[in-house]
Design a protein around this motif. Structure first.
Motif, short mmCIF file in Angstrom:
data_model
loop_
_atom_site.label_atom_id
_atom_site.label_comp_id
_atom_site.label_asym_id
_atom_site.label_seq_id
_atom_site.Cartn_x
_atom_site.Cartn_y
_atom_site.Cartn_z
N ALA A 103 0.83 -1.20 0.00
CA ALA A 103 0.00 0.00 0.00
C ALA A 103 0.87 1.26 0.00
O ALA A 103 0.51 2.27 -0.61
CB ALA A 103 -0.93 -0.01 1.20
N VAL A 104 2.01 1.21 0.69
CA VAL A 104 2.92 2.36 0.71
C VAL A 104 3.49 2.60 -0.69
O VAL A 104 3.59 3.74 -1.15
CB VAL A 104 4.07 2.13 1.72
N GLU A 105 3.84 1.50 -1.37
CA GLU A 105 4.36 1.64 -2.73
C GLU A 105 3.30 2.19 -3.68
O GLU A 105 3.58 3.00 -4.56
CB GLU A 105 4.86 0.28 -3.24
N GLU A 106 2.06 1.75 -3.51
CA GLU A 106 0.97 2.25 -4.34
C GLU A 106 0.72 3.74 -4.08
O GLU A 106 0.44 4.51 -4.99
CB GLU A 106 -0.30 1.45 -4.08
N LEU A 107 0.83 4.13 -2.82
CA LEU A 107 0.66 5.54 -2.47
C LEU A 107 1.78 6.38 -3.09
O LEU A 107 1.52 7.46 -3.66
CB LEU A 107 0.66 5.70 -0.95
N SER A 110 -5.26 17.00 -7.89
CA SER A 110 -5.31 15.95 -8.92
C SER A 110 -5.02 14.57 -8.35
O SER A 110 -4.98 13.60 -9.11
CB SER A 110 -4.29 16.28 -10.03
N LEU A 111 -4.80 14.49 -7.03
CA LEU A 111 -4.44 13.21 -6.45
C LEU A 111 -5.59 12.23 -6.51
O LEU A 111 -6.74 12.55 -6.16
CB LEU A 111 -4.01 13.41 -4.99
N ARG A 112 -5.31 11.02 -6.97
CA ARG A 112 -6.29 9.93 -7.02
C ARG A 112 -5.72 8.73 -6.33
O ARG A 112 -4.80 8.07 -6.82
CB ARG A 112 -6.64 9.58 -8.48
N TYR A 113 -6.20 8.46 -5.11
CA TYR A 113 -5.71 7.32 -4.36
C TYR A 113 -6.81 6.77 -3.47
O TYR A 113 -7.44 7.54 -2.73
CB TYR A 113 -4.51 7.69 -3.50
N GLY A 114 -7.05 5.48 -3.53
CA GLY A 114 -8.02 4.82 -2.65
C GLY A 114 -9.37 5.50 -2.71
O GLY A 114 -9.96 5.72 -3.78
#
Length: 466
Positions: free
Chosen positions: A417-421, A460-464
């Protein structure tokens, strides 16, 4: 059955017909016919494959896909980003950010013809080094100066000029490796110099240098080990004593400072590094140092010292292959002029400004940004203000760190999850680069100058769930 499977393809427009679409004609005007045609062909090919799987055909989506392809191809590969790694002079992120004065000077040099190698007073051919020679000598106390495209090139050129087919004496404790696995012995070999190693890794004495001197000696090379430090049972010969040994035997001493600095860094709360002026005063015949590290300018390699040796270097045919262009030369001159006013250097030169930022100021900035970042990420990430340690980078003072503050982001699940973030922040229009530590993505804010731009980028952030 087969007819039904391929029927969507009948609705797929041809390349020629699609190029006549009003929205595509706008793209032709913006990007050119050849680029737009290529993007249309690639998009239609991708849509054709999807249609065979039963996906419907939507001309608006095709147009949007063409635009996306064109924008991606036209966009720069060298992209601006936020360096929140905590490493001020990050080699992979371009090292020093230039001062506004240097940017303006470089822009002027790009925009129009300049007197690069033209003597305006005499109306004859001039030397490009003349634009910075007097300034460098003023700031370092050297007799003469020249510059090339980086410090590795400076060392290469000095060795080739003074020690080709001769021995270059170096302490084993100074046979460093710099970034990208470039090693000093390999640079010496390429320069045509024969390496003469003396002493041991941790201890080298004056007698080691004296015993190695012979008619085949071309120079003594002292390398400032700025990217590592040996502690404990150690001994080395100081530059002043080494200069005395070299001069007694009529052999030039070359002091490679690596990063190099023109000011005493202790005024900014950092450990003192030898300055170029001090190296000259200690008796080095030539001193080499970088332009894009502690000096805070564009990539360049400076060579300062004895006038006769600089003249010999400038006669070397390799000098032309390693010289700097008008843009870099203009930026170098503007950067060097800032050092004439050391009291305002920390305000005008980004490198010094970042290094000198008080930790309390950074903490306050982190507190202001915490709710903004938490809102952009949603509830799946725990965001906190944390103390951290910044480092200079690019091989300068590797063991010295500076107290700082940052934002720690811990997503649920940790690990992957940290890497995806981290990847989500790299995908932003202006990517944000931090560091992963102890199961969190940490943004050290020491180098965050444009807070307003950072806030805008977060939109513009797209996460979770955000």
């Amino acid at each position: 059955m087969a007819e039904a499977a391929v029927s969507p393809l009948r609705h797929l427009p041809s390349v020629d017909r699609f190029l006549r679409h009003p929205d595509i004609l706008v793209l032709v005007e913006r990007y050119g016919r050849a680029e737009t045609t290529q993007a249309v062909r690639e998009t239609l090919a991708a849509v054709r494959e999807e249609a065979r799987s039963g996906v419907g055909i939507d001309e608006a989506m095709i147009t949007a896909s063409v635009l996306s392809r064109l924008a991606a191809r036209a966009g720069p590969r060298l992209r601006p980003l936020f360096n929140l790694t905590g490493t001020v002079l990050h080699t992979n992120l371009g090292r020093a950010i230039l001062a506004e004065e240097a940017i303006a000077a470089a822009t002027d040099a790009m925009r129009q013809a300049v007197s690069l190698e033209f003597d305006l007073a005499g109306g004859k051919r001039g030397e490009r080094d003349d634009h910075v020679r007097a300034l460098v000598c003023e700031l370092t106390g050297a007799e003469d100066a020249t510059l090339v495209n980086n410090n590795a090139a400076a060392v290469l050129l000095v060795l080739n000029t003074l020690s080709q087919d001769k021995e270059a004496i170096v302490s084993r404790g100074e046979l460093i490796e710099i970034g990208g696995a470039f090693r000093m012995p390999e640079i010496m070999a390429r320069a045509g110099a024969r390496l003469r190693e003396i002493g041991t890794t941790n201890r080298t004495h004056a007698r080691d240098y004296a015993d190695a001197l012979c008619p085949e000696t071309g120079l003594i090379l002292k390398v400032h080990t700025s990217n590592y430090r040996i502690e404990g049972f150690t001994a080395e010969v100081g530059a002043r004593d080494l200069a005395a040994i070299a001069h007694r035997h009529n052999v030039p001493l070359v002091n490679d400072l690596g990063s190099g600095t023109l000011v005493d860094l202790s005024r900014f709360g950092l450990r003192k590094e030898p300055t170029v002026r001090e190296a000259v005063e200690e008796g080095a015949d030539l001193v080499t140092f970088s332009g894009d590290k502690l000096l805070g300018g564009p990539q360049a390699g400076f060579i300062v010292g004895r006038k006769d040796l600089i003249a010999a270097i400038n006669r070397n045919p390799m000098k032309r292959a390693l010289r700097v262009d008008k843009v870099r030369l203009a930026a170098c001159e503007a950067t060097l002029k800032l050092y004439r006013d050391p009291d305002r250097l920390a305000h005008r030169l980004p490198t010094m400004r970042f290094l000198a930022r008080p930790a309390e100021e950074i903490r306050q900035q982190a507190e202001h940004l915490l709710p903004v970042l938490a809102d952009a990420l949603g509830g799946d990430v725990v965001a906190d203000v944390v103390p951290c340690r910044s480092q200079i980078g690019s091989g300068a003072l590797p063991l010295d760190t500076i107290a700082s503050f940052g934002l720690s982001l811990k997503p649920e699940g940790g690990g992957r999850a940290v890497e995806e973030l981290s990847a989500a922040f790299r995908r932003l229009p202006q990517p944000v680069i931090g560091r992963v530590a102890e199961g969190a993505l940490v943004f050290d804010l020491r180098c965050l100058d444009d807070e307003a731009c950072f806030r805008q980028t977060l939109l513009s952030l797209r996460y979770g769930g955000s």
